[in-house]
Design an enzyme around this catalytic site. Structure first.
Site, PDB file in Angstrom:
ATOM      1  N   PRO A  92     -12.218  31.730 105.036  1.00 43.47           N
ATOM      2  CG  PRO A  92     -12.636  30.223 103.319  1.00 43.47           C
ATOM      3  CD  PRO A  92     -13.258  30.812 104.560  1.00 43.47           C
ATOM      4  CD  GLU A 119     -22.108  26.832 100.378  1.00 43.68           C
ATOM      5  OE1 GLU A 119     -22.165  25.594 100.507  1.00 43.68           O
ATOM      6  OE2 GLU A 119     -21.181  27.434  99.778  1.00 43.68           O
ATOM      7  NE  ARG A 157       4.373  24.208 118.898  1.00 45.28           N
ATOM      8  CZ  ARG A 157       5.530  24.824 118.728  1.00 45.28           C
ATOM      9  NH1 ARG A 157       5.528  26.122 118.458  1.00 45.28           N
ATOM     10  NH2 ARG A 157       6.660  24.166 118.821  1.00 45.28           N
ATOM     11  CG  ASP A 172       8.566  27.013 117.221  1.00 48.56           C
ATOM     12  OD1 ASP A 172       7.484  27.326 117.709  1.00 48.56           O
ATOM     13  OD2 ASP A 172       9.123  25.921 117.366  1.00 48.56           O
TER      14      ASP A 172
HETATM   15  C1  4FV Z   1     -11.382  28.324 106.563  1.00 46.65           C
HETATM   16  C2  4FV Z   1     -10.090  28.682 106.129  1.00 46.65           C
HETATM   17  C3  4FV Z   1     -12.392  27.612 105.774  1.00 46.65           C
HETATM   18  C4  4FV Z   1     -15.421  27.808 104.592  1.00 46.65           C
HETATM   19  C5  4FV Z   1     -16.825  27.338 104.496  1.00 46.65           C
HETATM   20  C6  4FV Z   1     -15.851  26.462 106.496  1.00 46.65           C
HETATM   21  C7  4FV Z   1     -14.752  26.901 105.571  1.00 46.65           C
HETATM   22  C8  4FV Z   1     -17.081  26.445 105.667  1.00 46.65           C
HETATM   23  N1  4FV Z   1     -11.521  28.758 107.813  1.00 46.65           N
HETATM   24  N2  4FV Z   1      -9.472  29.321 107.159  1.00 46.65           N
HETATM   25  N3  4FV Z   1      -9.513  28.444 104.934  1.00 46.65           N
HETATM   26  N4  4FV Z   1     -13.661  27.561 106.291  1.00 46.65           N
HETATM   27  O1  4FV Z   1     -12.104  27.105 104.686  1.00 46.65           O
HETATM   28  O2  4FV Z   1     -10.345  29.346 108.165  1.00 46.65           O
HETATM   29  O3  4FV Z   1     -18.140  26.978 106.403  1.00 46.65           O
END
Ligand code: 4FV
Length: 261
Positions: A92, A119, A157, A172
Site C-alpha cells: 500500500p 505486517e 494481456r 481498452d
Molecule cells: C497491497 C496493496 C497490500 C499489506 C500487508 C500485504 C498487503 C500485507 N499490495 N497493493 N494495496 N498488501 O494491501 O499492493 O503484507
C-alpha cells in the site's frame, strides 16, 4: 516476458495460471511465471520466514535473509535464461498502478515480484533489494499475492499475441486515458431497450465517433479528473459538448449538476 514471484502461498496463483488469457499466454510461451517460496530459502531448523516486530505491536514482519536469498536465486535463474529482471514489492506504500504504468511494466524483459504477508517485510530488504514499490489501491490486503496477480494479468494481456484480437488491448478502457464506451450484443431489443441505432448502421466512422463520444461523456460524468489529466482535442471537446447537451435534454437533472461544476 518473465515473472518470478516470491510468495509463501504459491498455490494461490493457479487462479491466474490455470485458465483464461494468462493461462493461454503461458502455454504459447508469450510469458512465463516462476513461483518461489522463501521458506525454501531459510537456513534455520524452524524454517522461519517471519519474526516479531522491533518496538512491539501487533502482527509479524517478514525476515530479511530468506527474502534476499529468494530474490537473488530468482534473479540468477532469470539471468541464466538471458533475462535481466528488476525487483518490485507490492504494498500500500507503493506507487499507485494505472494503465500507463502497466504498459511501461510490460516493456521490461522481466520482473521479480515480492508478495508480502503479515505486517510487511523488513524495511532493509526494500532498501537493499527493491527497485520499485507498487500499490494496486488504497486498501489493505491480507497478502501481496492478489496484487501480484492483478499486475501480471494486466501486463500479460498487453503482450503481442496474448489477446485473440490484437486491437482489443488498444481499445481498452484507460488505454487512451478514457473510460470505455458501452457495449451491446444480441438480442437487438430487450423489453423496450434497443441497441443504439448507429451501432446497426455499418457506418464504421460514425460508430467510432459514437464510441469516442460515449467514452468522453462517461469519463466526464464519472471520472472528470481523468479528462483534466488527459486533455481533449477540439473535435473531442465538440463531441463532449454535444453529448452533454444531448444528456441534459434527455435527463434534465444531468444538465443541472453540470452547470454547477
Ligand atoms: C497491497 C496493496 C497490500 C499489506 C500487508 C500485504 C498487503 C500485507 N499490495 N497493493 N494495496 N498488501 O494491501 O499492493 O503484507
Amino acid at each position: 516476458m518473465r515473472f518470478d514471484v516470491i510468495t509463501l502461498f504459491p498455490a494461490q496463483f493457479t487462479a491466474l495460471t490455470e485458465e483464461g488469457v494468462v493461462a493461454r499466454a503461458l502455454q504459447r510461451r508469450i510469458a512465463e511465471i516462476h513461483l518461489r517460496n522463501p521458506r525454501d530459502d531459510t537456513t534455520d531448523v524452524h524454517r522461519s520466514v517471519d519474526d516479531r516486530p522491533y518496538g512491539g505491536g501487533p502482527g509479524m514482519v517478514m525476515r530479511y535473509a530468506p527474502l534476499r536469498a529468494a530474490i537473488e536465486a530468482a534473479r540468477a535463474e532469470a539471468a541464466a535464461a538471458g533475462v535481466r529482471s528488476r525487483v518490485a514489492y507490492l504494498s500500500p506504500q507503493g506507487e499507485r498502478i494505472h494503465q500507463a504504468k502497466i504498459a511501461r511494466i510490460s516493456a521490461a524483459p522481466g520482473w521479480v515480484l515480492i508478495a508480502g504477508r503479515y505486517e510487511g517485510v523488513d524495511e532493509r530488504l526494500i532498501e537493499d533489494c527493491v527497485d520499485e514499490e507498487w500499490s494496486i489501491g488504497d486498501y489493505v490486503l491480507s497478502g501481496g499475492e492478489l496484487a501480484a496477480m492483478v499486475v501480471m494479468d494486466a501486463v500479460i494481456r498487453l503482450l503481442p499475441g496474448a489477446l485473440g484480437h490484437a486491437d482489443s488491448a488498444r481499445q481498452d478502457s484507460h488505454a487512451n486515458g478514457l473510460l470505455d464506451c458501452p457495449h451491446y450484443t444480441r438480442p437487438e431489443t430487450i423489453a423496450d431497450q434497443r441497441v443504439p441505432q448507429v451501432l446497426l448502421s455499418g457506418d464504421h466512422r460514425a460508430i467510432e465517433r459514437w464510441r469516442l463520444q460515449q467514452a468522453l461523456g462517461r469519463t466526464w460524468q464519472r471520472r472528470p479528473e481523468l479528462l483534466q489529466e488527459r486533455g481533449m482535442s477540439d473535435v473531442e471537446q465538440q463531441l463532449l459538448d454535444d453529448y452533454l447537451r444531448e444528456a441534459s435534454r434527455s435527463r434534465p437533472s444531468v444538465g443541472a449538476e453540470q452547470s454547477e461544476q
